[in-house]
Design an enzyme around this catalytic site. Structure first.
Site, PDB file in Angstrom:
ATOM      1  N   GLY A 102       0.802  -1.218   0.000  1.00 16.61           N
ATOM      2  CA  GLY A 102       0.000   0.000   0.000  1.00 16.61           C
ATOM      3  C   GLY A 102       0.830   1.261   0.000  1.00 16.61           C
ATOM      4  CB  CYS A 103       4.204   1.858   0.860  1.00  8.26           C
ATOM      5  SG  CYS A 103       5.390   3.174   1.095  1.00  8.26           S
ATOM      6  N   GLY A 104       3.564   4.073  -1.535  1.00 14.11           N
ATOM      7  CA  GLY A 104       4.100   4.638  -2.755  1.00 14.11           C
ATOM      8  C   GLY A 104       5.442   5.313  -2.579  1.00 14.11           C
TER       9      GLY A 104
END
Length: 250
Positions: A102-104
């Protein structure tokens, strides 16, 4: 309304195919650069899109070769061979830790790296909300992996004049967008819009601008910084609000 017996519910859940997730490393010229938790499909597209959307290279022609390596249950890696000058510049933005699905922006080592300088787009004709809505609806039937696993995956598509060219899916929203962008760049097909089933934070706007895409349409309300960056960089930004209404933010 009937309630399933707990044992029956457990049996049903155990028989269900779940979306795969695995550690995926992206290396540059054989040197470790970033590690992500991602769906291990379309990884050459993922690496190509990531290189463009994170401004590692400015054109896909800067990628000299893409090589996939598999390590069994330990995961996979994709190596991008690029010019030495681009390689040394990229290492200054090396991701120092594993990014979750879920991390950008996980792992970037400075605020400056997280909010990198963007080159504004040229003004691009804005599509109608009706055409965007039709594109979102058409994308649903093309979400192959989501159909296999019964949900749990984000989808992103690149489009040209309301026609979907490529659809890619991943457990991570940023990964899905990078895969779609990479698929388009590798195909050589021109595209002017990317749509995604995810919410929109500032990093998705940065990816769209870096990939020189004129329009980004998302499924949920964007953040204030996402809107600010879209306005500053001439990106058409739309929110679909889960199919019930549309808002154009820039």
């Amino acid at each position: 309304m009937s309630i399933l017996d707990p044992e029956q519910q457990t049996l049903s859940d155990n028989n269900r195919k779940l979306p795969p997730e695995a550690p995926i490393a992206i290396t540059l010229n054989g040197e470790g650069f970033a590690v992500f938790m991602a769906t291990p499909e379309d990884l050459e597209d993922f690496a190509a899109g990531f290189a463009i959307s994170e401004s590692i290279v400015s054109n896909f022609s800067d990628v000299l070769a893409i090589t996939l390596h598999e390590y069994g249950h330990e995961g996979k890696s994709v190596n991008l061979q690029i010019d030495d000058e681009l390689f040394f510049v990229a290492l200054k933005r090396r991701r120092l830790m594993t990014g979750t699905s879920g991390c950008g922006l996980c792992g970037l080592d400075s605020i400056r790296a997280a909010l990198r300088t963007l080159t504004p787009l040229s003004p691009h004709p804005a599509p109608t909300t009706q055409s965007i809505g039709a594109t979102f609806e058409a994308m649903q039937s093309k979400q192959t992996l989501n159909g296999i696993y019964g949900g749990g995956l984000h989808a992103a598509a690149i489009c040209c004049e309301d026609n979907i060219l490529e659809v890619r899916e991943d457990i991570g929203r940023h990964n899905a967008m990078d895969k779609a962008l990479g698929a388009g760049l590798r195909s050589g097909k021109p595209f002017d819009m990317v749509i995604t089933t995810s919410r929109c934070s500032s990093d998705l706007v940065q990816k769209a601008v870096s990939a020189r895409v004129g329009t980004l349409a998302v499924m949920a309300t964007p953040s204030d910084l996402a809107v600010k960056l879209a306005q500053e960089n001439c990106l058409n930004l739309y929110s679909c609000n889960r199919g019930y209404s549309f808002t154009r933010y820039s």
